[in-house]
Design an enzyme around this catalytic site. Structure first.
Site, PDB file in Angstrom:
ATOM      1  N   LYS A 110      32.988 -33.379  12.179  1.00  0.00           N
ATOM      2  CA  LYS A 110      34.318 -33.661  11.623  1.00  0.00           C
ATOM      3  C   LYS A 110      34.373 -33.125  10.190  1.00  0.00           C
ATOM      4  O   LYS A 110      33.539 -33.486   9.356  1.00  0.00           O
ATOM      5  CB  LYS A 110      34.576 -35.169  11.648  1.00  0.00           C
ATOM      6  N   HIS A 112      36.953 -33.464   8.044  1.00  0.00           N
ATOM      7  CA  HIS A 112      37.888 -34.169   7.173  1.00  0.00           C
ATOM      8  C   HIS A 112      37.558 -35.660   7.219  1.00  0.00           C
ATOM      9  O   HIS A 112      36.694 -36.085   7.971  1.00  0.00           O
ATOM     10  CB  HIS A 112      39.335 -33.932   7.620  1.00  0.00           C
TER      11      HIS A 112
END
Length: 228
Positions: A110, A112
């Site tokens: 991921k 963000h």
């Protein structure tokens, strides 16, 4: 009071049969063998079945950890099947008075928010890996690498069913099972709610059950051919 492991194993196998997670017939395994039984933990796919499955995981872990002196600080579930298993086991352990942190990984990084591949509590101390089965050991290897990369230590692996059969490498039967290879390679114990010996014992008591009668001999023959 904790149930005995033999009772837990029998109850788990009965539960798996009732939910058609454990089936009998002719099934081709990943190793290319024709097996008289098949186990698919992904079919524990309702809230009530996951809750009951989590009870078996939690009780087995606590009992076996006490018996074998396995110390652990948290539990970890490898993506994807291990995610609901580790969450459910954590909740059930808390209900039984053992509130332990849990974490799991995502397959994709991921980029963000919190970022990374890990979700849940930080991986610290001694960690028990929770999964459904061990086939080729790939999931365990990835989990061990993730745990060690975080500075933590793998303490054990907890699975639902140990098939107790020889592995296959380059088309040839190996001397050890996938579970034994994990134990030897990583130096950590593998705990199973039930194994093939438990299944044979269970089937032996089911001679009056029309659905299960006759499968004892077939599973016994399979074990004599491929078992470790």
């Amino acid at each position: 009071m904790a149930e005995s492991q033999s009772t837990l194993s029998d109850q788990f196998l009965q539960f798996a049969v009732e939910k058609q997670v454990l089936r009998f017939g002719e099934f081709k395994t990943k190793a290319g063998r024709m097996s008289p039984y098949f186990f698919n933990a992904g079919l524990f796919n309702t809230g009530s079945s996951l809750q009951r499955l989590s009870e078996f995981y939690a009780q087995t872990l606590m009992q076996k950890a006490a018996e074998r002196g396995i110390q652990f600080d948290m539990i970890f579930g490898p993506a994807y099947k291990g995610i609901p298993l580790v969450a459910g086991t954590s909740m059930e352990m808390a209900r039984l008075g053992h509130d332990v942190p849990f974490a799991y990984n995502r397959k994709e990084v991921k980029d963000h928010g919190e970022g990374g591949t890990l979700v849940g509590a930080p991986l610290e101390g001694k960690v028990v890996i929770i999964d459904d089965v061990i086939s080729a050991g790939t999931s365990v290897r990835e989990s061990v690498n993730i745990i060690r990369a975080s500075g933590a230590e793998p303490a054990a692996v907890l699975i639902a069913l140990d098939r107790m059969e020889k592995g296959v490498r380059d088309g040839t039967d190996t001397e050890h099972s996938a579970v034994q290879e994990v134990e030897q390679h990583y130096g950590i114990p593998v705990i199973a709610i039930a194994n093939l010996a438990d299944l044979l014992r269970y089937l032996l008591t089911q001679s009056a059950n029309v659905r299960l009668a006759g499968w004892y001999e077939k599973v016994k023959e399979y074990r004599s051919r491929y078992g470790v």
